[in-house]
Design a protein around this motif. Sequence first.
Motif, PDB file in Angstrom:
ATOM      1  N   PHE A 144      89.480 -45.268 -40.942  1.00  0.00           N
ATOM      2  CA  PHE A 144      88.489 -44.536 -40.181  1.00  0.00           C
ATOM      3  C   PHE A 144      89.207 -43.563 -39.253  1.00  0.00           C
ATOM      4  N   THR A 145      88.612 -42.397 -39.068  1.00  0.00           N
ATOM      5  CA  THR A 145      89.118 -41.444 -38.085  1.00  0.00           C
ATOM      6  C   THR A 145      88.012 -41.256 -37.064  1.00  0.00           C
ATOM      7  N   ALA A 146      88.267 -41.670 -35.828  1.00  0.00           N
ATOM      8  CA  ALA A 146      87.219 -41.603 -34.807  1.00  0.00           C
ATOM      9  C   ALA A 146      87.810 -41.126 -33.485  1.00  0.00           C
ATOM     10  N   PRO A 147      87.033 -40.347 -32.727  1.00  0.00           N
ATOM     11  CA  PRO A 147      87.557 -39.866 -31.440  1.00  0.00           C
ATOM     12  C   PRO A 147      87.744 -40.999 -30.436  1.00  0.00           C
ATOM     13  N   LEU A 148      88.790 -40.921 -29.609  1.00  0.00           N
ATOM     14  CA  LEU A 148      89.012 -41.930 -28.563  1.00  0.00           C
ATOM     15  C   LEU A 148      87.750 -42.114 -27.726  1.00  0.00           C
ATOM     16  N   THR A 149      87.071 -40.992 -27.479  1.00  0.00           N
ATOM     17  CA  THR A 149      85.915 -41.036 -26.572  1.00  0.00           C
ATOM     18  C   THR A 149      84.760 -41.849 -27.155  1.00  0.00           C
ATOM     19  N   ASN A 150      84.847 -42.228 -28.430  1.00  0.00           N
ATOM     20  CA  ASN A 150      83.843 -43.138 -29.002  1.00  0.00           C
ATOM     21  C   ASN A 150      84.034 -44.572 -28.523  1.00  0.00           C
ATOM     22  N   CYS A 151      85.225 -44.873 -28.010  1.00  0.00           N
ATOM     23  CA  CYS A 151      85.599 -46.263 -27.743  1.00  0.00           C
ATOM     24  C   CYS A 151      84.944 -46.745 -26.448  1.00  0.00           C
ATOM     25  N   PRO A 152      84.114 -47.783 -26.523  1.00  0.00           N
ATOM     26  CA  PRO A 152      83.406 -48.238 -25.323  1.00  0.00           C
ATOM     27  C   PRO A 152      84.336 -48.795 -24.245  1.00  0.00           C
ATOM     28  N   THR A 153      85.556 -49.197 -24.645  1.00  0.00           N
ATOM     29  CA  THR A 153      86.482 -49.738 -23.633  1.00  0.00           C
ATOM     30  C   THR A 153      87.580 -48.724 -23.287  1.00  0.00           C
ATOM     31  N   LEU A 154      87.347 -47.454 -23.584  1.00  0.00           N
ATOM     32  CA  LEU A 154      88.379 -46.455 -23.267  1.00  0.00           C
ATOM     33  C   LEU A 154      88.589 -46.416 -21.748  1.00  0.00           C
ATOM     34  N   ALA A 155      89.869 -46.536 -21.340  1.00  0.00           N
ATOM     35  CA  ALA A 155      90.177 -46.512 -19.896  1.00  0.00           C
ATOM     36  C   ALA A 155      89.968 -45.099 -19.362  1.00  0.00           C
ATOM     37  N   LYS A 156      89.492 -45.006 -18.127  1.00  0.00           N
ATOM     38  CA  LYS A 156      89.242 -43.666 -17.585  1.00  0.00           C
ATOM     39  C   LYS A 156      90.548 -42.874 -17.429  1.00  0.00           C
ATOM     40  N   GLU A 157      91.681 -43.587 -17.381  1.00  0.00           N
ATOM     41  CA  GLU A 157      92.983 -42.921 -17.220  1.00  0.00           C
ATOM     42  C   GLU A 157      93.566 -42.465 -18.558  1.00  0.00           C
ATOM     43  N   TYR A 158      92.765 -42.363 -19.609  1.00  0.00           N
ATOM     44  CA  TYR A 158      93.368 -42.077 -20.910  1.00  0.00           C
ATOM     45  C   TYR A 158      93.989 -40.688 -20.973  1.00  0.00           C
ATOM     46  N   GLU A 159      93.725 -39.853 -19.984  1.00  0.00           N
ATOM     47  CA  GLU A 159      94.332 -38.523 -19.999  1.00  0.00           C
ATOM     48  C   GLU A 159      95.357 -38.334 -18.884  1.00  0.00           C
ATOM     49  N   THR A 160      95.773 -39.435 -18.243  1.00  0.00           N
ATOM     50  CA  THR A 160      96.822 -39.310 -17.219  1.00  0.00           C
ATOM     51  C   THR A 160      97.933 -40.307 -17.524  1.00  0.00           C
ATOM     52  N   PRO A 161      99.164 -39.970 -17.156  1.00  0.00           N
ATOM     53  CA  PRO A 161     100.250 -40.921 -17.383  1.00  0.00           C
ATOM     54  C   PRO A 161     100.011 -42.188 -16.562  1.00  0.00           C
ATOM     55  N   VAL A 162     100.226 -43.349 -17.173  1.00  0.00           N
ATOM     56  CA  VAL A 162     100.000 -44.619 -16.468  1.00  0.00           C
ATOM     57  C   VAL A 162     101.327 -45.384 -16.349  1.00  0.00           C
ATOM     58  N   PRO A 163     101.562 -46.024 -15.188  1.00  0.00           N
ATOM     59  CA  PRO A 163     102.827 -46.753 -14.987  1.00  0.00           C
ATOM     60  C   PRO A 163     102.826 -48.058 -15.776  1.00  0.00           C
ATOM     61  N   ILE A 164     103.893 -48.307 -16.500  1.00  0.00           N
ATOM     62  CA  ILE A 164     103.940 -49.464 -17.405  1.00  0.00           C
ATOM     63  C   ILE A 164     104.661 -50.628 -16.733  1.00  0.00           C
ATOM     64  N   SER A 165     103.983 -51.788 -16.689  1.00  0.00           N
ATOM     65  CA  SER A 165     104.580 -52.982 -16.089  1.00  0.00           C
ATOM     66  C   SER A 165     105.320 -53.835 -17.111  1.00  0.00           C
ATOM     67  N   ALA A 166     104.853 -53.805 -18.351  1.00  0.00           N
ATOM     68  CA  ALA A 166     105.477 -54.663 -19.365  1.00  0.00           C
ATOM     69  C   ALA A 166     105.456 -53.982 -20.727  1.00  0.00           C
ATOM     70  N   ILE A 167     106.523 -54.238 -21.476  1.00  0.00           N
ATOM     71  CA  ILE A 167     106.596 -53.780 -22.874  1.00  0.00           C
ATOM     72  C   ILE A 167     106.626 -55.029 -23.745  1.00  0.00           C
ATOM     73  N   LEU A 168     105.763 -55.081 -24.743  1.00  0.00           N
ATOM     74  CA  LEU A 168     105.705 -56.246 -25.642  1.00  0.00           C
ATOM     75  C   LEU A 168     106.263 -55.857 -27.010  1.00  0.00           C
ATOM     76  N   PHE A 169     107.147 -56.686 -27.526  1.00  0.00           N
ATOM     77  CA  PHE A 169     107.577 -56.540 -28.913  1.00  0.00           C
ATOM     78  C   PHE A 169     107.110 -57.779 -29.654  1.00  0.00           C
ATOM     79  N   GLY A 170     106.922 -57.663 -30.963  1.00  0.00           N
ATOM     80  CA  GLY A 170     106.476 -58.856 -31.675  1.00  0.00           C
ATOM     81  C   GLY A 170     106.502 -58.685 -33.173  1.00  0.00           C
ATOM     82  N   GLY A 171     106.120 -59.760 -33.839  1.00  0.00           N
ATOM     83  CA  GLY A 171     106.059 -59.718 -35.297  1.00  0.00           C
ATOM     84  C   GLY A 171     105.374 -60.973 -35.785  1.00  0.00           C
ATOM     85  N   ARG A 172     105.302 -61.113 -37.087  1.00  0.00           N
ATOM     86  CA  ARG A 172     104.695 -62.306 -37.687  1.00  0.00           C
ATOM     87  C   ARG A 172     105.785 -63.283 -38.036  1.00  0.00           C
TER      88      ARG A 172
END
Length: 594
Positions: A378-406
Amino acid sequence: MTKNTILNTWISELKEHLNPKDVVIWTGEQLQYDLLAEDMVTSGKAIRLNPEKRPRSLLFRSDPSDVARVEKRTFISTSNQESAGPTNNWINKDELMPLMWNMYKDSMTGRTMYVIPFSMGPIGLDMSRLGVEITDSPYVALNMHIMTRTGNKVLKIIENGHDFVKCLHSVGYPLTDGITDPIWPCAPIEQKFITQFPEERMIWSYGSGYGGNALLGKKCFALRIASAIAKDEGWLAEHMLILKLTNPKGQVKYITGAFPSACGKTNLAMINPTLKGWKAETVGDDIAWLKIHDDGKMYAINPEAGFFGVTSGTSYKTNPTAMESIKSDTIFTNVALTDDLDVWWEGMGDEPDHLIDWHGNHWYKGMENRPDHANARFTAPLTNCPTLAKEYETPVPISAILFGGRRPTTIPLVMQSYSFNHGIFYGSIMGSEITAASIDENIGKVRRDPFAMLPFIGYNIADYINHWQNVAKQSSDELLPKIFYINWFRKENGKFLWPGFGENSRVLKWILERTENKENYISSPIGILPKLNALDLSGADIRYENLLKLFEVDEEDWKNEVASIENYYNDLFKDRIPEVLKNELKSLKNRFNF
Ligand code: OXD
Ligand code: MN
C-alpha cells in the motif's frame, strides 16, 4: 522550461536522447494527481476502488516479473571497487555509464516524461535534501506524489539555485511503431539496472517499475545516496522507524529502531500500547536521518511523506493503525480485488468466496494459489495515519536506538549495551535465524543483516561502521541515545515466549527508564538486562518460567554465537574488520572468560 539552468540542460539532454512524446513538470497540485489517476483508470492500467469503501483509491497490478526490489540488479557504480565494498554489486562507472546511456537511447519513445522535483524531509528544513526524478512511469509519478513532498514549492527552491540529486528512471519499454503498451511495462530481468553513482550523487534506474527500484526517493536516494552524503557530512541515513512515546506522567521521548524485513518494523512504528496510560505515536516507519545537533543530542527526521507498506499479514488485529491509514487516498499494488471493488490480502481476515487475484484472474476460496502477492503493497500519505505525531515535520531528539532480529534462541527479549561502541557491535551482529530455508544446511544459521542496511549502504561497510563511531565522537555517551538489542521472537518448544505486538510496550517502558539510568538492571556478559521484577507485567498473562527463559544467557549458545560472529566478520570484512568491532568482540569474550 524552468528557471534553473542545470535542470533545464538536463531535461533538454534527456528529451533529445530518450525521445519522449512530451514533457510534464509535476506541480504537486491535487488536480494534477487526480487527472493522471483518472487517465490510468480509463486506459485500463489501474482500477478505481469502490468510492464508498475506499475513497480516492486505486489498484495496480504489476507484471509478474516485476514484483520486488531486485538486489542482484542493484549496483553501486564508482571508479574503484573498494569504495563500494563487499556488500554491493559494483561495476566501474566508466563501463556502466556508457552502457546504460545506450540503453536509455529512445527508451521513452511514445511516452510522457514526468519531471518530478521532490524533497526528502520537510520542505526547507536544514536536514532535508532535494531531488528531481525524471520518469516515464505515471505509476511512479502518482506514488512519488504520496511518498515525497513534490511539486512547485520544491521547484522554486531549485530555481533559486539549490542543488538536487538527479534521479533518472525509465521502465525500458519504448512504444515504437506497432508496439502496444502493456498494463505494466518493464524490461526483462537481465536488462534491469538500479544504479547508484555516489560520486556523482546520481541515480539511474532502468527496466523496473516496482517500489524501491523505481520510486527513487526511497531506498536509492534516502538510504544509498544519502548514506554516502551523510558519510561526507557527518550524519547517518538509516533504515529505521521513529516512534514517539508518552508515559502516564506526560513525559515524551522518541526512539528509533532498525530491524531486518519481516520483523514487524511497521507494527512497532504503529504500536498500540497495552500498558495503561502509555501513548505511542508514529513519526516514521522505514527511514530515519540522524544528526547530532549543537546540544550534543542526536535528532531524527523521517525523510518520507508516506508509507510504502507490505499488505500481507496486516489486519485490524495485527496493526489497526495501518488499517486506518489505508482507508482512503491509497494506492494498492498486487493485492486481490473483491466483488464489491475493495481490496483483500492474506492475513487480512475472513477469506471471501470469490476474488480477482493479482494477475486479474478469478480466484475461489480453497484454491491453492494465494490471490495476492506476498510483496503486495500500500502507498498511503503519512497524514492518513491516526497516530501520526504532531512533530512529524520537525527533528526529534532520540533517547534510544533499538536493534533487533528474529532469534528463536540465544538473544534475550531485551538487553542494553554498555556503551555506544558496544551498541555499534549490536548493530553489526543483527540478523534473523533461517527457519524455512530451501537449503537445509542453512536452517538454524543466522542470516546477518547489519543495521538492517545490508542492501542499502551506499559505500564500503567497513567505512560505514567506522563512520558510526566518528559520528558518536561528535558527542558523548552521556548525551547520545542509549542502544538496545531486542528480540520479540525467542521460542521454547516451538512456541513464542513473548506475546509481542502491544505487549512490547512493557519492554519500551523499561528501555525508557534505562535512558534515565534507573537502577532496575543487572549486568551480564552480553549487556545490561532488566531485573526480573523491573519489567512492568501488570495485567499481562506471562508465566514466570517464560520470563526466565526470555532472559536466559546460555554459555554454550554464546560460545556458538561468538564463533558465528567471528566467521561472519572474517568472511565479510576480510582484512578490514573495524577496530571497534574487534575490541567489542574481545570484551564480550573476556566478560564470559572464553
Ligand atoms: C524494504 C521496504 O524492502 O521498506 O525494506 O520496502
Ligand atoms: Mn524498508
